[in-house]
Design an enzyme around this catalytic site. Structure first.
Site, PDB file in Angstrom:
ATOM      1  N   TRP A 136       0.840  -1.221   0.000  1.00  0.00           N
ATOM      2  CA  TRP A 136       0.000   0.000   0.000  1.00  0.00           C
ATOM      3  C   TRP A 136       0.863   1.256   0.000  1.00  0.00           C
ATOM      4  O   TRP A 136       0.533   2.252  -0.630  1.00  0.00           O
ATOM      5  CB  TRP A 136      -0.991  -0.007   1.169  1.00  0.00           C
ATOM      6  CG  TRP A 136      -1.896  -1.188   1.098  1.00  0.00           C
ATOM      7  CD1 TRP A 136      -1.915  -2.271   1.938  1.00  0.00           C
ATOM      8  CD2 TRP A 136      -2.895  -1.456   0.091  1.00  0.00           C
ATOM      9  NE1 TRP A 136      -2.849  -3.174   1.516  1.00  0.00           N
ATOM     10  CE2 TRP A 136      -3.473  -2.708   0.401  1.00  0.00           C
ATOM     11  CE3 TRP A 136      -3.360  -0.765  -1.025  1.00  0.00           C
ATOM     12  CZ2 TRP A 136      -4.478  -3.275  -0.376  1.00  0.00           C
ATOM     13  CZ3 TRP A 136      -4.365  -1.325  -1.796  1.00  0.00           C
ATOM     14  CH2 TRP A 136      -4.910  -2.565  -1.469  1.00  0.00           C
ATOM     15  N   GLY A 181     -13.770   1.386  -0.651  1.00  0.00           N
ATOM     16  CA  GLY A 181     -14.634   1.243  -1.831  1.00  0.00           C
ATOM     17  C   GLY A 181     -13.965   1.614  -3.143  1.00  0.00           C
ATOM     18  O   GLY A 181     -14.622   1.644  -4.181  1.00  0.00           O
ATOM     19  N   ASP A 203     -11.968   5.768   1.230  1.00  0.00           N
ATOM     20  CA  ASP A 203     -10.782   5.060   0.726  1.00  0.00           C
ATOM     21  C   ASP A 203      -9.614   6.017   0.814  1.00  0.00           C
ATOM     22  O   ASP A 203      -9.752   7.143   1.326  1.00  0.00           O
ATOM     23  CB  ASP A 203     -11.008   4.574  -0.728  1.00  0.00           C
ATOM     24  CG  ASP A 203     -10.125   3.365  -1.085  1.00  0.00           C
ATOM     25  OD1 ASP A 203      -8.888   3.540  -1.187  1.00  0.00           O
ATOM     26  OD2 ASP A 203     -10.664   2.265  -1.251  1.00  0.00           O
ATOM     27  N   HIS A 249      -9.895  -9.743   2.553  1.00  0.00           N
ATOM     28  CA  HIS A 249      -8.924 -10.764   2.108  1.00  0.00           C
ATOM     29  C   HIS A 249      -7.528 -10.181   1.844  1.00  0.00           C
ATOM     30  O   HIS A 249      -6.571 -10.922   1.701  1.00  0.00           O
ATOM     31  CB  HIS A 249      -9.448 -11.546   0.894  1.00  0.00           C
ATOM     32  CG  HIS A 249      -9.369 -10.830  -0.414  1.00  0.00           C
ATOM     33  ND1 HIS A 249      -9.264 -11.492  -1.614  1.00  0.00           N
ATOM     34  CD2 HIS A 249      -9.387  -9.505  -0.725  1.00  0.00           C
ATOM     35  CE1 HIS A 249      -9.222 -10.617  -2.592  1.00  0.00           C
ATOM     36  NE2 HIS A 249      -9.298  -9.410  -2.095  1.00  0.00           N
ATOM     37  N   ASP A 250      -7.419  -8.847   1.798  1.00  0.00           N
ATOM     38  CA  ASP A 250      -6.099  -8.217   1.635  1.00  0.00           C
ATOM     39  C   ASP A 250      -5.263  -8.292   2.914  1.00  0.00           C
ATOM     40  O   ASP A 250      -4.082  -7.941   2.882  1.00  0.00           O
ATOM     41  CB  ASP A 250      -6.245  -6.717   1.307  1.00  0.00           C
ATOM     42  CG  ASP A 250      -6.788  -6.471  -0.092  1.00  0.00           C
ATOM     43  OD1 ASP A 250      -6.724  -7.383  -0.926  1.00  0.00           O
ATOM     44  OD2 ASP A 250      -7.273  -5.343  -0.330  1.00  0.00           O
TER      45      ASP A 250
HETATM   46  C1  LIG Z   1      -8.901  -4.921  -3.201  1.00  0.00           C
HETATM   47  S1  LIG Z   1      -9.297  -3.227  -3.255  1.00  0.00           S
HETATM   48  C2  LIG Z   1     -11.068  -3.277  -3.298  1.00  0.00           C
HETATM   49  C3  LIG Z   1     -11.673  -2.006  -3.805  1.00  0.00           C
HETATM   50  C4  LIG Z   1     -13.182  -2.044  -3.974  1.00  0.00           C
HETATM   51  N1  LIG Z   1     -13.868  -2.331  -2.733  1.00  0.00           N
HETATM   52  C5  LIG Z   1     -13.562  -3.024  -5.049  1.00  0.00           C
HETATM   53  O1  LIG Z   1     -14.081  -4.085  -4.747  1.00  0.00           O
HETATM   54  O2  LIG Z   1     -13.287  -2.722  -6.214  1.00  0.00           O
HETATM   55  C6  LIG Z   1      -8.938  -2.731  -1.595  1.00  0.00           C
HETATM   56  C7  LIG Z   1      -9.158  -1.259  -1.318  1.00  0.00           C
HETATM   57  O3  LIG Z   1      -8.694  -0.960   0.005  1.00  0.00           O
HETATM   58  C8  LIG Z   1      -8.154   0.339  -0.039  1.00  0.00           C
HETATM   59  N2  LIG Z   1      -7.275   0.547   1.120  1.00  0.00           N
HETATM   60  C9  LIG Z   1      -6.086  -0.029   1.389  1.00  0.00           C
HETATM   61  N3  LIG Z   1      -5.613   0.412   2.558  1.00  0.00           N
HETATM   62  C10 LIG Z   1      -6.526   1.299   3.033  1.00  0.00           C
HETATM   63  C11 LIG Z   1      -6.632   2.056   4.220  1.00  0.00           C
HETATM   64  N4  LIG Z   1      -5.699   1.996   5.176  1.00  0.00           N
HETATM   65  N5  LIG Z   1      -7.732   2.824   4.408  1.00  0.00           N
HETATM   66  C12 LIG Z   1      -8.712   2.884   3.456  1.00  0.00           C
HETATM   67  N6  LIG Z   1      -8.675   2.160   2.307  1.00  0.00           N
HETATM   68  C13 LIG Z   1      -7.590   1.386   2.113  1.00  0.00           C
HETATM   69  C14 LIG Z   1      -7.428   0.386  -1.333  1.00  0.00           C
HETATM   70  O4  LIG Z   1      -7.180   1.710  -1.730  1.00  0.00           O
HETATM   71  C15 LIG Z   1      -8.406  -0.350  -2.245  1.00  0.00           C
HETATM   72  O5  LIG Z   1      -9.305   0.542  -2.862  1.00  0.00           O
END
Ligand SMILES: C[S@@+](CC[C@H](N)C(=O)[O-])C[C@H]1O[C@@H](n2cnc3c(N)ncnc32)[C@H](O)[C@@H]1O
Length: 335
Positions: A136, A181, A203, A249-250
């Site tokens: 990230w 999102g 996000d 899942h991340d």
């Molecule tokens: C796998 S993507 C999924 C995005 C979206 N929900 C979709 O299904 O297309 C994970 C999302 O988590 C966001 N993300 C990662 N770390 C974050 C954080 N600390 N706070 C907010 N969002 C975060 C990323 O920017 C990304 O948009």
């Protein structure tokens, strides 16, 4: 060798195939499927338009033709198939090109996976070892990488959004907070399909800014708050449904629980947290994704019992699980 040993040998060789995955990514990166979208082209012309060496491209295309990705109707001339169509940039509902583009964020993650042994030895993602910082942070350091990641997510979200918009009792909801999102593809579809709903998109700042720019001025956008922030910090209050699509899942368990706790804290007494995720149930397709989540993000694919336990650790009770298609399910959690 017996014939069954020969079969096993051939099978193992096809499993260890080094070049097909990279050849596929190479043509996706170069945009070869786009160039063939209207019909056949000779390798010299393809090489000229993509700026590569004709002989090397020919050898790549021959391999992929043997694998069924293209056809070669006359020697040195290549044509599309239903597989190469999936790699065309404007393929609907979802193009796989951004997912295989070696210049983009997803390809960058894939390239780190040669260090799989390191992940086995440490149990940790290998991304940081290769690029010097966790995924990230690395994405945040480069606007082009961030944009390519968000674009890949948006292609998948476009395919998924209509199913999410019908897979839940949205008429009974009032305000949806979409946590992580991305650029809001799913949330925009929810707001479009259910005009009584209000939304908040949360996000990282670049994704939220891109969302506001692309759909902030639409009827849906006017019912939405665009809120940059981290889901590890206190979340905005006021939503009765908190949605997380392909977010949990991340993350490894401790981080996943921390995110869910933030959701639980922001929820009103009769509110719901909805996760849209793969639920591991023996589908072999998920096993590869599970390893990718480990090597790149430090996350994992989980079964229903794992999700139940994560929820309990965050003060949430798993209510129900319903399939939405595309291998994904909606998991509903209550306080
Ligand atoms: C796998 S993507 C999924 C995005 C979206 N929900 C979709 O299904 O297309 C994970 C999302 O988590 C966001 N993300 C990662 N770390 C974050 C954080 N600390 N706070 C907010 N969002 C975060 C990323 O920017 C990304 O948009």
């Amino acid at each position: 060798m017996t014939s069954s040993m020969n079969d096993d040998f051939a099978r193992l060789l096809s499993l260890k195939d080094t070049m097909t995955p990279w050849a596929l990514r190479a043509v996706a990166t170069l945009g070869v499927p786009d160039l063939l979208a209207d019909g056949e082209l000779g390798v010299a012309e393809l090489a000229r338009r993509t700026g590569v060496v004709p002989d090397a491209l020919h050898r790549v295309l021959r391999l992929l033709t043997a694998r069924g990705v293209f056809t070669e109707p006359t020697p040195g001339v290549f044509a599309p198939t239903t597989l190469s169509r999936l790699l065309e940039s404007d393929h609907r509902p979802m193009s796989l090109r951004p997912w295989l583009d070696l210049d983009g964020a997803i390809g960058r993650g894939d390239r780190a996976c040669v260090h799989i042994l390191e992940a086995l030895r440490t149990g940790l993602p290998v991304y940081e070892r290769v690029y010097g910082r966790p995924v990230w942070e690395d994405l945040a350091s480069d606007p082009a990488l961030t944009a390519s990641f968000d674009a890949a997510m948006a292609t998948r979200a476009t395919a998924l959004a209509p199913a999410v918009a019908t897979a839940y009792d949205w008429p009974s909801a009032h305000h949806v907070l979409d946590v992580g999102g991305g650029t809001g593809t799913v949330l925009a579809e929810l707001l479009r399909t259910h005009p009584h709903l209000r939304g908040t998109l949360l996000d990282r700042a670049p994704a939220v800014t891109a969302a506001r720019t692309s759909w902030g001025a639409t009827a849906e956008g006017r019912r939405c708050a665009f809120t940059p922030g981290s889901f590890f910090d206190a979340l905005p209050r006021g939503a009765d449904v908190i949605l997380l699509v392909n977010v949990i899942h991340d993350w490894a368990d401790e981080h996943a629980v921390a995110i869910l706790r933030r959701c639980a804290e922001a929820l009103p007494p009769r509110g719901r947290v909805l996760l849209v995720e793969h639920v591991r149930d023996g589908d072999p397709g998920l096993l590869e994704l599970d390893l990718l989540m480990l090597l790149v993000y430090g996350g994992r694919e989980r079964d229903a019992a794992d999700f139940r336990e994560l929820g309990e650790r965050a003060g949430l009770r798993l209510g129900g699980v319903a399939e939405v298609g595309g291998g994904l399910s909606v998991l509903e959690f209550l306080l």
